[in-house]
Design an enzyme around this catalytic site. Sequence first.
Site, PDB file in Angstrom:
ATOM      1  N   ASP A  65     -19.230   7.923 -28.378  1.00  0.00           N
ATOM      2  CA  ASP A  65     -20.188   8.673 -27.579  1.00  0.00           C
ATOM      3  C   ASP A  65     -19.841   8.414 -26.113  1.00  0.00           C
ATOM      4  OD1 ASP A  65     -22.248  10.195 -26.636  1.00  0.00           O
ATOM      5  OD2 ASP A  65     -23.778   9.331 -27.953  1.00  0.00           O
TER       6      ASP A  65
HETATM    7  C1  BGC Z   1     -24.736  12.297 -26.213  1.00  0.00           C
HETATM    8  C2  BGC Z   1     -23.789  12.981 -27.168  1.00  0.00           C
HETATM    9  C3  BGC Z   1     -23.051  14.079 -26.443  1.00  0.00           C
HETATM   10  C4  BGC Z   1     -22.328  13.483 -25.260  1.00  0.00           C
HETATM   11  C5  BGC Z   1     -21.532  14.494 -24.461  1.00  0.00           C
HETATM   12  C6  BGC Z   1     -24.060  11.867 -24.925  1.00  0.00           C
HETATM   13  O1  BGC Z   1     -25.006  11.501 -23.977  1.00  0.00           O
HETATM   14  O2  BGC Z   1     -25.333  11.190 -26.845  1.00  0.00           O
HETATM   15  O3  BGC Z   1     -24.503  13.493 -28.247  1.00  0.00           O
HETATM   16  O4  BGC Z   1     -22.187  14.735 -27.307  1.00  0.00           O
HETATM   17  O5  BGC Z   1     -23.274  12.894 -24.385  1.00  0.00           O
HETATM   18  O6  BGC Z   1     -22.333  15.316 -23.739  1.00  0.00           O
END
Ligand code: BGC
Length: 748
Positions: free
Chosen positions: A287
């Site tokens: 993530d």
């Molecule tokens: C989220 C993810 C997301 C990523 C990219 C993170 O803050 O938890 O689900 O895909 O950001 O935007």
Amino acid sequence: MPLRVRSCRICVSALIVAIISLTLSSAFAQSGSATPGSKPWMNAKLSPDERASLVLKEMTLDEKISLLHGTGMRGLGPMSPLSVRSNGGAGYVVGVPRLGIPDIQMSDAAYGVRSSGENGRYSTALPSDVAAAASWDLDAAYEYGALIGRELRAQGYNMSLGGGVNLTREPRNGRTFEYLGEDPVLAGSLVAQVMKGLQAQHVIGDIKHYALNDQESGRNAVNVNIDERSMRESDLLPFQIALRQTNIAAVMCSYNRLNGDYACENKHLLTDIVKKDWNFKGFVLSDWGGTHSTVKASAAGLDHEEPAEIFYGPSMKNAVEAGQVPIAEIDDHVHRILRSMFACGVVDDPLERSVVDVVGGLEVAQKIAEQSIVLLKNSQSLLPLDAGKIASIAVIGPHADVGMISGGGSAQVDPPGGNAIMPPGQGRTKWQDQVWFPTSPLKTIKAKVAHATVQYDPGTDASSAAAAAKSADVAIVFAYQWESEGMDLDNLSLPGNQDDLIAKVAAANPHTVVVLETGGPVTMPWADQVGGILEAWYAGSGGADAVANLLFGDVNPSAKLPITFPKSVDDLPHRNVVKPPKKATTEGEPDGWKRIAAGLPAFQITYDEGLEVGYKWYDAKEKSVLFPFGYGLSYTSYNYSNLTVTPGKNVRVSFTVTNTGGQAGAEIAEVYAALPQNAGEPPKRLVGWSKLKLNPGESKDVTIEIDPLYLSIFNVEKNAWQLISGDYAFLVGPSSQTLPLKESVGLK
Ligand code: BGC
């Protein structure tokens, strides 16, 4: 933290560089694929693994490392100069043009293509994921994924970051709307279909957030404690089911720690379970900001860092050169990424932008919404409303004149027409903004009853709304609750004065229908007073048409809850919830990253309710609920009969469903199993279902084959699933708490 704020000067220069670089990159891409025949890995007859191995042999260490990380995300840490070639999505990975390996352009795409990409503005906003789960419809789930896949490609993306499948252990989680409810079999089967539909469009799919990122509060600084058996049988199971049913290319590991280690450097999660036990051939990406080390993370099985190159760029090269990370480990990471690119078709079918079919998208969104909206209450058949007989309607509720609310955070979609509550020209939506899709319930209701008086009251003043309700034949109150990534809910009540508003309106007119626009369950102190309740979730771009079609009976409701609605927040498992932030932040907890940087200990959270997730908790604790898992009404009625259970390798459960009412409808028939006493399980679990279309008077015989996995328990000592010998009861019916058919069989 101001996420997407940049100075305009930087914007302009970035734009110029972007144009030049895009031109260059497409020239590269073309040169990469100009002589495909000369490159043995371009032979599509070879398997993705063979093709990946052939490419790998040709790659330099620098090229390999460039595939292992992103190039930065605006507003989130350092940016590589190469990031200007990004399409504006959340992630951008530089390909290897000389070998014909394209760049990876990633976009968030939970319920549509995210707004942050510069081309993400014209996406279809589907109903939220939990809404789609309420359809229990595998074909609709496929269509959901296929639509997102088509729109991603049209906008220049070849990888999706959708596929959220964390179980709803904690319904106050601000991302409940992005997930698929509280049951592992339902959630896993649905996300598998979404990914099948998506990857068929030649887009790399990913499922997330692996694992147990079940609340936003403190998500970067929390250590989740849970026992092995509980996590295998609950939170990890939807991932296992999805990966078994479909070759999903990627798994995103989550922010939190799990039993001591960060998920993105947790060897047990990434290597022992996903790669070895489940034989996952794709790649694990972190993530955004969820990578915390180089050597440890790489050895644990993290293949790719996002969004930048803090641990997997130069530090990785140094670690390889210093002999701390074996080259075989790097090759494994790269092989997994390459084989996924071949398997999903992104190498053979290069990106080519096109115009998004928003009109077609709207139709799909509306159709799925119609299958997702759950009829929770219908006293004295108040619904469907008879358009020919009604003389006056009061439409009440904030913004019900202009739009319907959506879920925020990285899932946010900006639909065509922009934010219905933001004056035109106000600029792009920011992380903390509520976005109301321009789908107006007032307009669609008016269109159904051209001859009747339709009055609108925003509900700001409950007495004025009650007066409007009193003077109308029917009052329809649109109530909402906003959810977003980066925050949790304090409780399960509708925010503001809405409970009071509904109670006053219902007191003025018993013919009150409440339409809920919520991300998950809410409490309803007024439930006994109102005539009808529809759970519309975040209904997407076609929401208002779908709601009107259900209210007036053009569509017969068929959806069922994928999540329990408890009577009170006090009925949830009690635990030490980390105090939620006051507003949505990207960190989910204001000092999360600072806390990590300062080396402070993690917050601890213990899921000691273990296996008892969702309805399993209420069943085990014998707590009555407001609306149970699997529940939903229809304008017709169904009868269940003739249950037979045939043991075998796959147990076969057969029964008959009859439409005993006066309207055609679709019934979701549910099968639960109660395991033998000595299995030590909650009272029952969902093991199958079938959605049946039935005309009035029609009967259909159904046979559902039960996957043995769904009847098994996880034996920690043997590290294996095990079917316990003994008596299994199979229960069949329309909801988890109405199961008229029951038969027990002994299984060995
Ligand atoms: C989220 C993810 C997301 C990523 C990219 C993170 O803050 O938890 O689900 O895909 O950001 O935007």
